[in-house]
Design an enzyme around this catalytic site. Structure first.
Site, PDB file in Angstrom:
ATOM      1  N   GLN A   3      -9.863  10.282   6.941  1.00 61.74           N
ATOM      2  CA  GLN A   3      -9.730   8.584   7.486  1.00 61.74           C
ATOM      3  C   GLN A   3      -8.989   8.073   7.510  1.00 61.74           C
ATOM      4  OE1 GLN A   3     -14.192   6.342   7.716  1.00 61.74           O
ATOM      5  NE2 GLN A   3     -14.040   8.743   6.518  1.00 61.74           N
ATOM      6  N   ASN A   4      -8.177   8.632   5.593  1.00 59.76           N
ATOM      7  CA  ASN A   4      -7.037   8.295   5.047  1.00 59.76           C
ATOM      8  C   ASN A   4      -5.732   8.255   5.824  1.00 59.76           C
ATOM      9  OD1 ASN A   4      -9.522   7.898   2.940  1.00 59.76           O
ATOM     10  ND2 ASN A   4      -8.726   9.566   1.842  1.00 59.76           N
ATOM     11  N   ARG A  47       0.853  -1.322  -0.416  1.00 57.59           N
ATOM     12  CA  ARG A  47      -0.248  -0.086   0.079  1.00 57.59           C
ATOM     13  C   ARG A  47       0.937   0.867  -0.030  1.00 57.59           C
ATOM     14  NH1 ARG A  47      -3.292  -4.147  -0.022  1.00 57.59           N
ATOM     15  NH2 ARG A  47      -2.505  -3.434  -1.525  1.00 57.59           N
ATOM     16  N   HIS A  77      -7.239   7.613  11.356  1.00 53.59           N
ATOM     17  CA  HIS A  77      -6.646   6.188  11.091  1.00 53.59           C
ATOM     18  C   HIS A  77      -5.180   5.697  11.298  1.00 53.59           C
ATOM     19  CE1 HIS A  77     -11.523   4.342  10.077  1.00 53.59           C
ATOM     20  NE2 HIS A  77     -11.347   5.420  11.680  1.00 53.59           N
TER      21      HIS A  77
HETATM   22  P1  NAD Z   1     -15.193   3.345   1.821  1.00 55.64           P
HETATM   23  O1  NAD Z   1     -14.485   2.400   0.453  1.00 55.64           O
HETATM   24  O2  NAD Z   1     -15.919   2.220   2.488  1.00 55.64           O
HETATM   25  O3  NAD Z   1     -16.111   4.693   1.154  1.00 55.64           O
HETATM   26  C1  NAD Z   1     -15.786   4.811  -0.251  1.00 55.64           C
HETATM   27  C2  NAD Z   1     -16.769   5.932  -0.729  1.00 55.64           C
HETATM   28  O4  NAD Z   1     -16.168   6.921  -1.386  1.00 55.64           O
HETATM   29  C3  NAD Z   1     -18.406   4.768  -0.944  1.00 55.64           C
HETATM   30  O5  NAD Z   1     -19.030   6.178  -0.868  1.00 55.64           O
HETATM   31  C4  NAD Z   1     -17.976   5.309  -2.608  1.00 55.64           C
HETATM   32  O6  NAD Z   1     -19.052   5.454  -3.288  1.00 55.64           O
HETATM   33  C5  NAD Z   1     -16.749   6.738  -2.369  1.00 55.64           C
HETATM   34  N1  NAD Z   1     -16.353   6.786  -4.009  1.00 55.64           N
HETATM   35  C6  NAD Z   1     -15.899   5.757  -4.114  1.00 55.64           C
HETATM   36  N2  NAD Z   1     -14.850   6.703  -5.417  1.00 55.64           N
HETATM   37  C7  NAD Z   1     -15.371   8.359  -5.507  1.00 55.64           C
HETATM   38  C8  NAD Z   1     -14.743   9.488  -6.080  1.00 55.64           C
HETATM   39  N3  NAD Z   1     -13.678   9.580  -7.258  1.00 55.64           N
HETATM   40  N4  NAD Z   1     -14.908  10.645  -5.728  1.00 55.64           N
HETATM   41  C9  NAD Z   1     -15.946  10.704  -4.097  1.00 55.64           C
HETATM   42  N5  NAD Z   1     -16.155   9.253  -3.590  1.00 55.64           N
HETATM   43  C10 NAD Z   1     -16.040   8.708  -4.234  1.00 55.64           C
HETATM   44  O7  NAD Z   1     -14.431   4.162   3.037  1.00 55.64           O
HETATM   45  P2  NAD Z   1     -14.026   5.299   3.436  1.00 55.64           P
HETATM   46  O8  NAD Z   1     -15.350   5.091   4.007  1.00 55.64           O
HETATM   47  O9  NAD Z   1     -12.739   5.743   3.863  1.00 55.64           O
HETATM   48  O10 NAD Z   1     -13.590   4.013   4.885  1.00 55.64           O
HETATM   49  C11 NAD Z   1     -12.892   4.062   6.219  1.00 55.64           C
HETATM   50  C12 NAD Z   1     -11.851   3.426   5.685  1.00 55.64           C
HETATM   51  O11 NAD Z   1     -11.137   2.728   4.695  1.00 55.64           O
HETATM   52  C13 NAD Z   1     -11.476   4.762   6.941  1.00 55.64           C
HETATM   53  O12 NAD Z   1     -10.262   3.529   7.636  1.00 55.64           O
HETATM   54  C14 NAD Z   1      -9.469   3.608   5.715  1.00 55.64           C
HETATM   55  O13 NAD Z   1      -8.585   4.444   6.959  1.00 55.64           O
HETATM   56  C15 NAD Z   1      -9.796   3.278   4.216  1.00 55.64           C
HETATM   57  N6  NAD Z   1      -8.884   3.664   4.057  1.00 55.64           N
HETATM   58  C16 NAD Z   1      -8.305   4.562   3.153  1.00 55.64           C
HETATM   59  C17 NAD Z   1      -7.568   4.450   1.804  1.00 55.64           C
HETATM   60  C18 NAD Z   1      -6.520   5.674   1.992  1.00 55.64           C
HETATM   61  O14 NAD Z   1      -5.896   6.069   2.640  1.00 55.64           O
HETATM   62  N7  NAD Z   1      -6.574   5.625   0.355  1.00 55.64           N
HETATM   63  C19 NAD Z   1      -8.036   3.501   1.253  1.00 55.64           C
HETATM   64  C20 NAD Z   1      -8.425   2.387   1.080  1.00 55.64           C
HETATM   65  C21 NAD Z   1      -9.333   2.484   2.141  1.00 55.64           C
END
Ligand code: NAD
Length: 229
Positions: free
Chosen positions: A86-87, A56, A104
């Site tokens: 949360q990212n 990652r 997180h």
């Molecule tokens: P999630 O995957 O549960 O939800 C993602 C949301 O983003 C969905 O509602 C989806 O419809 C929406 N989405 C998809 N493409 C999009 C776009 N182009 N623009 C705007 N919205 C879009 O993610 P979450 O709610 O953040 O889940 C929480 C957990 O995921 C956190 O704990 C986080 O740490 C972790 N996480 C983080 C990363 C990162 O740091 N980039 C990546 C994956 C997961």
């Protein structure tokens, strides 16, 4: 200056090429949470967990902030802005946002597996088995795993409780306690959700849905907010 909070999730980084969490092509379709994102998993198979986060981290090092992250950074000039994310990626930082709270954890940091205050920056480098913290124990990713406390929650509460404007972007609002924070924005005069997949009947009361991706919706939304301020 008005107080503005951006509450972001994995979707804000999707157009940078980072997989989201729960979409049908998301990360957790390919991995079991129990195998890679819990303290028990790390105790049982640390090499597997480190490898998962090493992949990652290296991917995050290769991608760039998108127009969504970049436009959010412009808000700092006109609002007292806090990004509560949360990212675990660093794309808000690299886009220029100054005031960021990671609920997180942060993938570009490692911490001691025994002493959670012993934290160090590692950039996009791997953490290896046998790599020790300053206090002499195995390093682990500076990530909040499922089943662990969310220490930054307490810092986020007063910030979100006092905001005038709340933008929620790219989160399915499924992961608690983080998702519950948006309900504390009781003083906010404007609450907006940006998401391409949500429908108006799915969003919490008091929110306005701007349906679309972060990179397509946020640049216009930010310009509107800057003009109206
Ligand atoms: P999630 O995957 O549960 O939800 C993602 C949301 O983003 C969905 O509602 C989806 O419809 C929406 N989405 C998809 N493409 C999009 C776009 N182009 N623009 C705007 N919205 C879009 O993610 P979450 O709610 O953040 O889940 C929480 C957990 O995921 C956190 O704990 C986080 O740490 C972790 N996480 C983080 C990363 C990162 O740091 N980039 C990546 C994956 C997961």
């Amino acid at each position: 200056m008005k107080k503005l909070v951006v509450f972001s999730g994995a979707g804000v980084s999707a157009e940078s090429g980072i997989q989201t969490f729960r979409d049908s092509d998301g990360l957790w379709e390919q991995h079991n949470i129990e195998d890679v994102a819990t303290p028990e998993a790390f105790a049982k198979n640390p090499a597997l967990v480190l490898d998962f986060y090493n992949q990652r981290r290296s991917r995050i090092g290769e991608v760039q902030p998108n127009e969504g992250h970049k436009s959010l950074a412009l808000l700092d000039s006109a609002f007292e802005t806090t990004v509560i994310t949360q990212n675990i990626d660093d794309l808000h930082e690299r886009a220029g946002s100054k005031n960021i709270l990671h609920l997180h954890g942060e993938i570009t940091k490692a911490r001691c597996s025994k002493n959670s205050n012993d934290i160090q920056s590692i950039g996009y480098k791997n953490i290896e088995i046998g790599q020790l913290s300053k206090s002499g124990h195995q390093l682990r990713p500076h990530i909040v795993w499922f089943g662990e406390a969310v220490p930054a929650y307490e810092d986020a509460l007063p910030i979100i409780s006092n905001c005038d404007i709340l933008i929620v972007v790219g989160t399915s609002l499924n992961v608690y306690p983080a998702a519950g924070l948006i309900h504390y924005a009781t003083k906010a005069e404007q609450k907006i959700i940006v998401d391409p997949n949500m429908n108006s009947n799915e969003i919490p009361d008091g929110f306005e849905l701007k349906k679309g991706s972060a990179a397509s919706v946020l640049p216009n939304l930010v310009q509107q907010l800057l003009k109206a301020n």
